[in-house]
Design a protein around this motif. Structure first.
Motif, PDB file in Angstrom:
ATOM      1  N   TRP A  61      18.061  65.191  95.843  1.00 55.33           N
ATOM      2  CA  TRP A  61      17.500  66.494  96.233  1.00 55.33           C
ATOM      3  C   TRP A  61      16.014  66.379  96.573  1.00 55.33           C
ATOM      4  O   TRP A  61      15.531  66.997  97.514  1.00 55.33           O
ATOM      5  N   GLU A  62      15.292  65.570  95.821  1.00 51.15           N
ATOM      6  CA  GLU A  62      13.868  65.364  96.087  1.00 51.15           C
ATOM      7  C   GLU A  62      13.669  64.682  97.432  1.00 51.15           C
ATOM      8  O   GLU A  62      12.809  65.092  98.231  1.00 51.15           O
ATOM      9  N   ILE A  63      14.444  63.662  97.722  1.00 45.28           N
ATOM     10  CA  ILE A  63      14.347  62.962  99.014  1.00 45.28           C
ATOM     11  C   ILE A  63      14.718  63.896 100.151  1.00 45.28           C
ATOM     12  O   ILE A  63      14.043  63.947 101.189  1.00 45.28           O
ATOM     13  N   TYR A  64      15.774  64.652  99.974  1.00 48.10           N
ATOM     14  CA  TYR A  64      16.242  65.635 100.959  1.00 48.10           C
ATOM     15  C   TYR A  64      15.122  66.615 101.330  1.00 48.10           C
ATOM     16  O   TYR A  64      14.848  66.865 102.504  1.00 48.10           O
ATOM     17  N   ASN A  65      14.478  67.172 100.308  1.00 49.72           N
ATOM     18  CA  ASN A  65      13.435  68.169 100.557  1.00 49.72           C
ATOM     19  C   ASN A  65      12.169  67.550 101.142  1.00 49.72           C
ATOM     20  O   ASN A  65      11.544  68.153 102.021  1.00 49.72           O
ATOM     21  N   GLN A  66      11.810  66.377 100.675  1.00 51.99           N
ATOM     22  CA  GLN A  66      10.635  65.709 101.238  1.00 51.99           C
ATOM     23  C   GLN A  66      10.861  65.360 102.706  1.00 51.99           C
ATOM     24  O   GLN A  66       9.942  65.455 103.526  1.00 51.99           O
ATOM     25  N   TYR A  67      12.078  64.969 103.053  1.00 52.07           N
ATOM     26  CA  TYR A  67      12.366  64.665 104.450  1.00 52.07           C
ATOM     27  C   TYR A  67      12.265  65.923 105.307  1.00 52.07           C
ATOM     28  O   TYR A  67      11.747  65.880 106.423  1.00 52.07           O
ATOM     29  N   GLN A  68      12.731  67.045 104.786  1.00 51.76           N
ATOM     30  CA  GLN A  68      12.610  68.281 105.555  1.00 51.76           C
ATOM     31  C   GLN A  68      11.146  68.594 105.858  1.00 51.76           C
ATOM     32  O   GLN A  68      10.810  69.077 106.935  1.00 51.76           O
ATOM     33  N   VAL A  69      10.265  68.298 104.927  1.00 50.95           N
ATOM     34  CA  VAL A  69       8.826  68.502 105.166  1.00 50.95           C
ATOM     35  C   VAL A  69       8.332  67.589 106.285  1.00 50.95           C
ATOM     36  O   VAL A  69       7.580  68.023 107.166  1.00 50.95           O
ATOM     37  N   ASP A  89      23.984  55.728  97.564  1.00 46.69           N
ATOM     38  CA  ASP A  89      23.257  56.869  96.995  1.00 46.69           C
ATOM     39  C   ASP A  89      23.964  58.180  97.315  1.00 46.69           C
ATOM     40  O   ASP A  89      24.069  59.076  96.473  1.00 46.69           O
ATOM     41  N   PHE A  90      24.426  58.280  98.549  1.00 47.20           N
ATOM     42  CA  PHE A  90      25.124  59.485  98.996  1.00 47.20           C
ATOM     43  C   PHE A  90      26.394  59.698  98.180  1.00 47.20           C
ATOM     44  O   PHE A  90      26.652  60.799  97.676  1.00 47.20           O
ATOM     45  N   ARG A  91      27.189  58.662  98.031  1.00 44.38           N
ATOM     46  CA  ARG A  91      28.433  58.784  97.277  1.00 44.38           C
ATOM     47  C   ARG A  91      28.154  59.083  95.798  1.00 44.38           C
ATOM     48  O   ARG A  91      28.892  59.854  95.162  1.00 44.38           O
ATOM     49  N   ALA A  92      27.086  58.506  95.270  1.00 45.72           N
ATOM     50  CA  ALA A  92      26.730  58.762  93.870  1.00 45.72           C
ATOM     51  C   ALA A  92      26.370  60.234  93.669  1.00 45.72           C
ATOM     52  O   ALA A  92      26.737  60.840  92.649  1.00 45.72           O
ATOM     53  N   MET A  93      25.652  60.811  94.635  1.00 45.81           N
ATOM     54  CA  MET A  93      25.321  62.239  94.555  1.00 45.81           C
ATOM     55  C   MET A  93      26.585  63.079  94.557  1.00 45.81           C
ATOM     56  O   MET A  93      26.760  63.996  93.740  1.00 45.81           O
ATOM     57  N   GLN A  94      27.507  62.782  95.481  1.00 42.36           N
ATOM     58  CA  GLN A  94      28.742  63.563  95.565  1.00 42.36           C
ATOM     59  C   GLN A  94      29.554  63.464  94.279  1.00 42.36           C
ATOM     60  O   GLN A  94      30.078  64.470  93.776  1.00 42.36           O
ATOM     61  N   GLU A  95      29.667  62.252  93.733  1.00 39.97           N
ATOM     62  CA  GLU A  95      30.421  62.062  92.498  1.00 39.97           C
ATOM     63  C   GLU A  95      29.765  62.790  91.330  1.00 39.97           C
ATOM     64  O   GLU A  95      30.455  63.381  90.475  1.00 39.97           O
ATOM     65  N   ALA A  96      28.431  62.774  91.299  1.00 35.72           N
ATOM     66  CA  ALA A  96      27.718  63.465  90.224  1.00 35.72           C
ATOM     67  C   ALA A  96      27.909  64.980  90.323  1.00 35.72           C
ATOM     68  O   ALA A  96      28.102  65.659  89.307  1.00 35.72           O
ATOM     69  N   MET A  97      27.875  65.520  91.534  1.00 40.20           N
ATOM     70  CA  MET A  97      28.099  66.948  91.717  1.00 40.20           C
ATOM     71  C   MET A  97      29.528  67.323  91.322  1.00 40.20           C
ATOM     72  O   MET A  97      29.772  68.375  90.708  1.00 40.20           O
ATOM     73  N   ASP A  98      30.488  66.462  91.649  1.00 34.39           N
ATOM     74  CA  ASP A  98      31.870  66.722  91.249  1.00 34.39           C
ATOM     75  C   ASP A  98      32.011  66.712  89.728  1.00 34.39           C
ATOM     76  O   ASP A  98      32.757  67.517  89.159  1.00 34.39           O
ATOM     77  N   SER A  99      31.296  65.813  89.081  1.00 36.64           N
ATOM     78  CA  SER A  99      31.385  65.754  87.624  1.00 36.64           C
ATOM     79  C   SER A  99      30.760  66.995  86.984  1.00 36.64           C
ATOM     80  O   SER A  99      31.302  67.545  86.017  1.00 36.64           O
ATOM     81  N   LEU A 100      29.639  67.455  87.548  1.00 39.19           N
ATOM     82  CA  LEU A 100      29.013  68.687  87.055  1.00 39.19           C
ATOM     83  C   LEU A 100      29.947  69.884  87.230  1.00 39.19           C
ATOM     84  O   LEU A 100      30.037  70.754  86.356  1.00 39.19           O
ATOM     85  N   LYS A 101      30.633  69.909  88.331  1.00 42.39           N
ATOM     86  CA  LYS A 101      31.561  71.008  88.619  1.00 42.39           C
ATOM     87  C   LYS A 101      32.641  71.114  87.546  1.00 42.39           C
ATOM     88  O   LYS A 101      33.055  72.211  87.169  1.00 42.39           O
ATOM     89  N   GLU A 102      33.090  69.964  87.024  1.00 44.29           N
ATOM     90  CA  GLU A 102      34.199  69.950  86.079  1.00 44.29           C
ATOM     91  C   GLU A 102      33.752  70.076  84.623  1.00 44.29           C
ATOM     92  O   GLU A 102      34.577  70.297  83.739  1.00 44.29           O
TER      93      GLU A 102
END
Length: 273
Positions: free
Chosen positions: A166-174, A243-256
């Motif tokens: 999320w930090e990288i995502y937002n910094q890139y948008q800047v 990194d991308f797949r790790a983010m998706q897996e982490a979000m899925d784990s949070l969801k459950e």
């Protein structure tokens, strides 16, 4: 700006998957936004950054008396918006789309109100949009602006795969000229552009075990939002596919996780011309 192509980079991209995500996102977050907007006395509405018509669709459903003019920079988004509106049975008498740069509008009519949602975050000088549209608003016209405040995003438990991404995502948008915190600045921007009677409210989500199904829905929505930036982030060498797949897996784990928490606030402004 993309120096090679002369057009702004858009962190979410323009794939068909992204075009559909925009519609799904609009429906997930509809109530927190639209339950606080009243266009019931408006006839001619100017929508800035109409995209694929995701918000246009909701506006017409909630306020069927509206006639909407959508301004959009990208022609392929307009084509998709026209297809979406036609599929819903809305013809040119209800909605039309114009390809223009919102920082330099040249319209042939004035409007009773204006609507902007998730647009200013992508524009290097957002006050120019607010100034540009003002001559095309009737005196006293209401302006509704909803924008991101991305530093408010919080999850429990803290998972680095999510928050580092999320930090990288937002910094890139800047770096590409956007502002992921623009919501916090809406009051000042509207005042600088000459609007009156400015009011701000915070909306969004605070979800825990009390609303498990809504929490799962929002975690999925947010995972898809974050995923939409992955192609550019990978292309720029800022993240890897791992990194991308790790983010998706982490979000899925949070969801459950029953004990997980999702928190996010956007900012909504109302002002008058």
């Amino acid at each position: 700006m993309d120096k090679d192509k002369g057009t702004p980079k858009y962190i979410h991209g323009y794939t068909s998957v992204e075009q559909e995500r925009l519609r799904e996102q609009a429906l997930v977050i509809e109530r927190p936004i639209y339950d606080f907007i009243d266009f019931s006395k408006v006839k001619d509405l100017l929508e800035i950054g109409s995209g694929v018509g995701a918000q246009t669709e909701i506006l017409l459903r909630r306020f069927p008396q509206l006639q909407i003019t959508g301004v959009e920079y990208e022609t392929f988004q307009i084509k998709k918006a026209q297809e979406n509106m036609a599929a819903l049975g809305y013809g040119p008498e209800k909605v039309s789309f114009i390809q223009q740069d919102a920082t330099s509008l040249h319209l042939d009519k004035t409007f009773d109100a204006a609507f902007i949602c998730w647009v200013l975050e992508h524009i290097p000088d957002p006050v120019r949009v607010l100034i540009s549209m003002k001559p095309f608003l009737k005196p006293g016209a209401m302006v509704s602006v909803t924008e991101v405040f991305n530093s408010s995003f919080y999850t429990y438990p803290y998972l680095p795969a999510v928050m580092d991404y999320w930090e990288i995502y937002n910094q890139y948008q800047v770096t590409i000229g956007g502002d992921p915190q623009v919501g916090a600045k809406l009051g000042a921007l509207l005042q600088e552009a000459g609007y009156k009677d400015i009011e701000l409210r915070s909306g969004g989500f605070h979800l825990d075990r009390r609303k498990p199904e809504e929490k799962k829905t929002v975690f999925t929505y947010w995972k898809n939002l974050m995923s939409s930036g992955a192609p550019l982030l990978i292309q720029e060498g800022l993240i890897t596919e791992k990194d991308f797949r790790a983010m998706q897996e982490a979000m899925d784990s949070l969801k459950e996780m029953p004990e997980s928490i999702f928190y996010y606030r956007f900012i909504q402004a109302t002002a008058y011309a």
